[in-house]
Design a protein around this motif. Structure first.
Motif, PDB file in Angstrom:
ATOM      1  N   GLU A  39     -80.542 -27.015 -26.625  1.00  0.00           N
ATOM      2  CA  GLU A  39     -81.014 -25.985 -27.547  1.00  0.00           C
ATOM      3  C   GLU A  39     -82.280 -26.437 -28.254  1.00  0.00           C
ATOM      4  N   ALA A  40     -82.338 -27.712 -28.639  1.00  0.00           N
ATOM      5  CA  ALA A  40     -83.529 -28.245 -29.305  1.00  0.00           C
ATOM      6  C   ALA A  40     -84.734 -28.227 -28.367  1.00  0.00           C
ATOM      7  N   PHE A  41     -84.527 -28.572 -27.096  1.00  0.00           N
ATOM      8  CA  PHE A  41     -85.603 -28.497 -26.112  1.00  0.00           C
ATOM      9  C   PHE A  41     -86.100 -27.059 -25.964  1.00  0.00           C
ATOM     10  N   ASP A  42     -85.173 -26.127 -25.882  1.00  0.00           N
ATOM     11  CA  ASP A  42     -85.556 -24.723 -25.689  1.00  0.00           C
ATOM     12  C   ASP A  42     -86.365 -24.196 -26.865  1.00  0.00           C
TER      13      ASP A  42
ATOM     14  N   LYS B 135     -85.033 -30.151 -35.158  1.00  0.00           N
ATOM     15  CA  LYS B 135     -85.683 -28.866 -34.871  1.00  0.00           C
ATOM     16  C   LYS B 135     -86.541 -28.420 -36.051  1.00  0.00           C
ATOM     17  N   THR B 136     -86.014 -28.602 -37.259  1.00  0.00           N
ATOM     18  CA  THR B 136     -86.779 -28.224 -38.453  1.00  0.00           C
ATOM     19  C   THR B 136     -88.032 -29.082 -38.580  1.00  0.00           C
TER      20      THR B 136
ATOM     21  N   ALA C 113     -85.626 -37.486 -29.896  1.00  0.00           N
ATOM     22  CA  ALA C 113     -84.399 -36.825 -29.449  1.00  0.00           C
ATOM     23  C   ALA C 113     -83.593 -37.733 -28.527  1.00  0.00           C
ATOM     24  N   VAL C 114     -84.269 -38.420 -27.628  1.00  0.00           N
ATOM     25  CA  VAL C 114     -83.587 -39.304 -26.693  1.00  0.00           C
ATOM     26  C   VAL C 114     -83.160 -40.598 -27.379  1.00  0.00           C
TER      27      VAL C 114
END
Length: 481
Positions: free
Chosen positions: A247-250, A300-301, A340-341
């Protein structure tokens, strides 16, 4: 548009998974008799109600129970017959998929109808539109799978279909089609857990992968760290407390104005190759939480604020940007992907330590799900796994994203040990209530990994797959004594 995948893979022997086949169990009062007719296996035994502590499960859905906690070994000589053939149907989210897999692991066909245009139009999955798209193509996808395998429904041994977790509207399309096929041709059915299928498909491509093993399952809607003890029995070491990595990637891809027709993950991964991964300072989530749970809402923010600070217009496609604007977007993509990773790495490292305490014989860690197609993710996690003296197992990209092969294979694994439903009626009433499990945990929470932010006790609707199987195993043992 329907994208067709036809696989002529070499036969993969699975006999090493179940040792001791030479012995035969004595028949019990609930013995199983399978009758083979043109490779078609039918049950001739009574059904028992689904043993479930949850009243939310459909009372119309019954299961046939013939299994114990160990591998079932039937007197049927065709138990490991290569001629076992299972149709797998997957419609849990935004791809309509079907595949046919033989008992020895040979993939006879794989068909996927992508909803890429809808993803680009809506900037993500729109449940109602996704359901309509599934309904338009499901018949063609299943028929194409049969045609490319040079088979008909009469050649099938069983039908496997994803019943959860996922979007209810989408799940219903696949389950309805599966029941129609199974009912018309008197075929047993296997209801498949979507996340278990992501984990078990690795056993199709890696002959050495046996239980117990670790698994990181990462997709658009899920982040799961599980310890697989045996088929159908899992301990959940960690999950996401809010948003999943996919979802974060999208969302990052959408805010950066990238082409969503390929989905956000590949678009961000490609753009990140042009950027400086340390140019934007993002904080690693949950640094002070000494558990194995994930959180991507805060990241994400941070990404959104960085995009606003650079005055990036998401409505302006990447192909139309200036060199400077493209560089800014690439730097954000690379920095986001690195952090993220890194969050994945930290949690996986701790989860491996926990898993080895519980099951010291673990030798493999599976990384599967749509995000597992990301080369950077694989590279970084491989370093972690090797440092723990384990082997990383990743299915090929075509089997990481949602597909029918993983459903068919998981159906085969459960069918072999007697976990399946009898054929449904050929005609069902219009108001029939399907057994759909949009929120369905895979395993039981490990006490040390329980999240205060999101407890499974309040988040779940259905009992976990593991708890259902354990309850039914216990019931089966009681009936044998």
């Amino acid at each position: 548009m329907v994208r067709l995948f036809f696989t002529l893979s070499p036969t993969i022997s699975r006999f090493s998974i179940y040792p001791g086949i030479s012995s035969v169990l004595a028949a019990t009062n609930t013995s199983l008799r399978l009758r083979r007719q043109h490779h078609q296996f039918k049950t001739k035994t009574p059904t028992l109600p689904l043993a479930s502590p949850s009243s939310s499960s459909s009372p119309n859905f019954k299961r046939t129970r013939f299994y114990s906690t160990g591998a079932r070994i039937f007197s049927n000589s065709n138990y490991f017959d290569d001629n076992l053939v299972v149709l797998g149907i997957e419609t849990s989210c935004d791809d309509t998929a079907a595949a046919i897999v033989r008992g020895n692991g040979e993939v006879l066909s794989q068909v996927i109808s992508s909803q890429a245009e809808l993803l680009a139009q809506y900037g993500g999955v729109a449940p109602k539109q996704a359901e309509e798209a599934h309904s338009r193509v499901i018949d063609k996808v299943v028929q194409d799978a049969l045609d490319r395998a040079n088979l008909t429904e009469k050649d099938l041994s069983a039908v496997a279909v994803t019943i959860g977790p996922g979007l209810s509207l989408c799940l219903r399309v696949g389950v309805r089609k599966a029941r129609r096929v199974a009912g018309e041709f008197s075929l047993p059915m296997v209801g498949v857990h979507h996340m278990e299928a992501h984990a078990l498909v690795a056993r199709l491509v890696e002959q050495e992968l046996s239980f117990p093993f670790m698994a990181l399952l990462v997709s658009g809607g899920h982040n799961l760290l599980v310890l697989a003890h045996k088929l159908g029995q899992y301990t959940q070491l960690g999950t996401t407390v809010d948003d999943a990595l996919g979802e974060a990637f999208d969302k990052t891809a959408k805010w950066l104005g990238l082409d969503m027709r390929r989905s956000g993950g590949p678009a961000v991964e490609e753009l990140a190759l042009e950027g400086d991964a340390k140019s934007v300072k993002f904080n690693v989530p949950m640094k002070n939480h000494k558990d194995c749970n994930f959180s991507y809402a805060g990241l994400k923010t941070q990404v959104r604020l960085a995009i606003e600070a650079k005055e990036i217009d998401c409505k302006c496609p990447l192909s139309s940007t200036t060199n400077g604007d493209r560089r800014n977007r690439a730097d954000i993509a690379a920095s986001f992907q690195r952090v993220a990773v890194l969050h994945l790495e930290e949690k996986c490292e701790r989860a491996i330590d926990w898993a080895l305490e519980l099951e010291p014989s673990i030798k493999h860690m599976v990384v599967s799900g749509g995000v597992a197609s990301n080369k950077y993710v694989r590279l970084r996690l491989n370093n972690i796994v090797e440092n723990k003296n384990l082997k990383l197992v990743c299915p090929p990209p075509s089997l990481c994203t949602d597909n029918g092969v993983m459903v068919a294979w998981t159906g085969l694994e459960h069918f072999r040990v007697g976990r399946y439903d009898p054929p449904p009626p050929a005609i069902e009433p219009d108001d029939y209530v399907y057994d759909l499990r949009p929120r369905w945990p895979l395993g039981e929470e490990y006490a040390r990994g329980r999240s205060e932010a999101r407890s499974m006790r309040s988040a779940r609707i259905h009992p976990s797959l593991t708890s259902i199987i354990r309850a039914d195993d216990s019931l089966q043992q009681q009936t044998q004594t």
